[in-house]
Design an enzyme around this catalytic site. Structure first.
Site, PDB file in Angstrom:
ATOM      1  N   ASN A   1       0.833  -1.211   0.000  1.00 50.11           N
ATOM      2  CA  ASN A   1       0.000   0.000   0.000  1.00 50.11           C
ATOM      3  C   ASN A   1       0.867   1.260   0.000  1.00 50.11           C
ATOM      4  O   ASN A   1       1.967   1.288   0.561  1.00 50.11           O
ATOM      5  CB  ASN A   1      -1.015   0.005   1.156  1.00 50.11           C
ATOM      6  CG  ASN A   1      -0.439  -0.283   2.519  1.00 50.11           C
ATOM      7  OD1 ASN A   1       0.635  -0.860   2.638  1.00 50.11           O
ATOM      8  ND2 ASN A   1      -1.158   0.115   3.550  1.00 50.11           N
ATOM      9  N   VAL A   2       0.343   2.295  -0.667  1.00 51.98           N
ATOM     10  CA  VAL A   2       1.036   3.575  -0.807  1.00 51.98           C
ATOM     11  C   VAL A   2       0.033   4.675  -0.475  1.00 51.98           C
ATOM     12  O   VAL A   2      -0.950   4.865  -1.205  1.00 51.98           O
ATOM     13  CB  VAL A   2       1.590   3.755  -2.230  1.00 51.98           C
ATOM     14  CG1 VAL A   2       2.259   5.119  -2.373  1.00 51.98           C
ATOM     15  CG2 VAL A   2       2.575   2.635  -2.582  1.00 51.98           C
ATOM     16  N   GLU A   3       0.284   5.349   0.652  1.00 60.84           N
ATOM     17  CA  GLU A   3      -0.664   6.364   1.121  1.00 60.84           C
ATOM     18  C   GLU A   3      -0.305   7.748   0.573  1.00 60.84           C
ATOM     19  O   GLU A   3       0.696   7.930  -0.127  1.00 60.84           O
ATOM     20  CB  GLU A   3      -0.705   6.341   2.650  1.00 60.84           C
ATOM     21  CG  GLU A   3      -1.201   4.984   3.142  1.00 60.84           C
ATOM     22  CD  GLU A   3      -1.396   4.887   4.639  1.00 60.84           C
ATOM     23  OE1 GLU A   3      -0.870   5.737   5.382  1.00 60.84           O
ATOM     24  OE2 GLU A   3      -2.091   3.939   5.054  1.00 60.84           O
TER      25      GLU A   3
ATOM     26  N   CYS B   1      -4.397   0.972  -2.107  1.00 57.48           N
ATOM     27  CA  CYS B   1      -4.243  -0.304  -1.409  1.00 57.48           C
ATOM     28  C   CYS B   1      -3.175  -1.148  -2.104  1.00 57.48           C
ATOM     29  O   CYS B   1      -2.864  -0.939  -3.295  1.00 57.48           O
ATOM     30  CB  CYS B   1      -5.561  -1.069  -1.407  1.00 57.48           C
ATOM     31  SG  CYS B   1      -6.767  -0.492  -0.205  1.00 57.48           S
TER      32      CYS B   1
ATOM     33  N   GLU C   1      -3.408  -4.013  -3.211  1.00 57.97           N
ATOM     34  CA  GLU C   1      -3.963  -4.731  -4.359  1.00 57.97           C
ATOM     35  C   GLU C   1      -3.929  -3.874  -5.627  1.00 57.97           C
ATOM     36  O   GLU C   1      -3.866  -4.415  -6.732  1.00 57.97           O
ATOM     37  CB  GLU C   1      -5.402  -5.163  -4.054  1.00 57.97           C
ATOM     38  CG  GLU C   1      -5.516  -6.233  -2.978  1.00 57.97           C
ATOM     39  CD  GLU C   1      -5.562  -5.673  -1.558  1.00 57.97           C
ATOM     40  OE1 GLU C   1      -5.182  -4.497  -1.346  1.00 57.97           O
ATOM     41  OE2 GLU C   1      -5.993  -6.424  -0.668  1.00 57.97           O
TER      42      GLU C   1
ATOM     43  N   CYS D   1      -9.909  -5.600   1.429  1.00 57.56           N
ATOM     44  CA  CYS D   1     -11.105  -4.773   1.602  1.00 57.56           C
ATOM     45  C   CYS D   1     -12.074  -5.029   0.442  1.00 57.56           C
ATOM     46  O   CYS D   1     -11.733  -5.652  -0.560  1.00 57.56           O
ATOM     47  CB  CYS D   1     -10.732  -3.296   1.700  1.00 57.56           C
ATOM     48  SG  CYS D   1     -10.234  -2.535   0.139  1.00 57.56           S
TER      49      CYS D   1
ATOM     50  N   CYS E   1     -11.054  -3.946  -3.001  1.00 57.66           N
ATOM     51  CA  CYS E   1      -9.964  -4.745  -3.562  1.00 57.66           C
ATOM     52  C   CYS E   1     -10.419  -6.143  -3.945  1.00 57.66           C
ATOM     53  O   CYS E   1      -9.844  -6.760  -4.845  1.00 57.66           O
ATOM     54  CB  CYS E   1      -8.794  -4.761  -2.598  1.00 57.66           C
ATOM     55  SG  CYS E   1      -8.010  -3.131  -2.562  1.00 57.66           S
TER      56      CYS E   1
HETATM   57  N1  THU Z   1      -5.236  -1.603   2.850  1.00 59.05           N
HETATM   58  C1  THU Z   1      -4.735  -2.305   1.796  1.00 59.05           C
HETATM   59  O1  THU Z   1      -3.648  -1.995   1.271  1.00 59.05           O
HETATM   60  N2  THU Z   1      -5.444  -3.361   1.324  1.00 59.05           N
HETATM   61  C2  THU Z   1      -6.592  -3.827   1.887  1.00 59.05           C
HETATM   62  O2  THU Z   1      -7.221  -4.738   1.334  1.00 59.05           O
HETATM   63  C3  THU Z   1      -7.052  -3.258   3.155  1.00 59.05           C
HETATM   64  C4  THU Z   1      -6.510  -1.916   3.478  1.00 59.05           C
HETATM   65  C5  THU Z   1      -4.480  -0.451   3.352  1.00 59.05           C
HETATM   66  C6  THU Z   1      -5.030   0.898   2.965  1.00 59.05           C
HETATM   67  C7  THU Z   1      -4.427   1.793   4.033  1.00 59.05           C
HETATM   68  O3  THU Z   1      -3.142   2.209   3.590  1.00 59.05           O
HETATM   69  C8  THU Z   1      -4.258   0.888   5.239  1.00 59.05           C
HETATM   70  O4  THU Z   1      -4.455  -0.446   4.756  1.00 59.05           O
HETATM   71  C9  THU Z   1      -5.259   1.160   6.353  1.00 59.05           C
HETATM   72  O5  THU Z   1      -6.558   1.169   5.869  1.00 59.05           O
END
Ligand code: THU
Length: 131
Positions: free
Chosen positions: A47-49, A58, A60, A91, A94
């Site tokens: 994941n990259v915020e 996410c 994915e 999630c 995803c």
């Molecule tokens: N996140 C994912 O990368 N994939 C998922 O399926 C669930 C959530 C990440 C997004 C965010 O950076 C962190 O988890 C908290 O929500």
């Protein structure tokens, strides 16, 4: 390849390695994913915020982009881990991303064991509805 032949240990190890690359200064919740593609290769993502929180990608998202960039294909098996390396459920959004690129017999390593795509996203909307 049957469900029993899936290299779950390799997928989990690759997802854990990907998780270490996560950019998560806001949530501090790293996620790593890995997928076995129908041609045998394994791809991964983290994941990259973003300071604009809603733009977070996410893990994915990175994975399906890597899939397209590395020649495309269909996902046979998928694993997702949290910052402790434990199984994490993808999630809802995803699950939809994964559904688009599923192989017919795709399986996921989940918190409740190995599940099919249909079990984690029943009655899914998909490309078939746009035909
Ligand atoms: N996140 C994912 O990368 N994939 C998922 O399926 C669930 C959530 C990440 C997004 C965010 O950076 C962190 O988890 C908290 O929500």
């Amino acid at each position: 390849m049957s469900e029993n032949d899936i290299p779950w240990d390799d997928l989990t190890a690759t997802a854990r390695e990907a998780m270490t690359k996560a950019y998560v200064p806001y949530s501090k919740f790293p996620v790593g994913v890995a997928a076995l593609i129908d041609d045998g290769r394994i791809i991964s993502g983290c994941n990259v915020e973003n300071a604009s929180y809603g733009l977070t990608l996410c893990a994915e998202c990175a994975l399906v982009s890597a899939l397209a960039m590395s020649g495309g294909g269909r996902i046979r098996a998928f694993a997702c881990v949290d910052g402790k390396g434990n199984a994490l459920m993808p999630c809802g959004r995803c699950r939809q991303l994964l559904y688009e690129f599923r192989a017919p017999d795709m399986v996921l390593l989940t918190v409740s064991g190995i599940r099919t795509m249909d079990e984690v996203l029943p009655d899914a909307f998909g490309p078939q509805h746009l035909a």
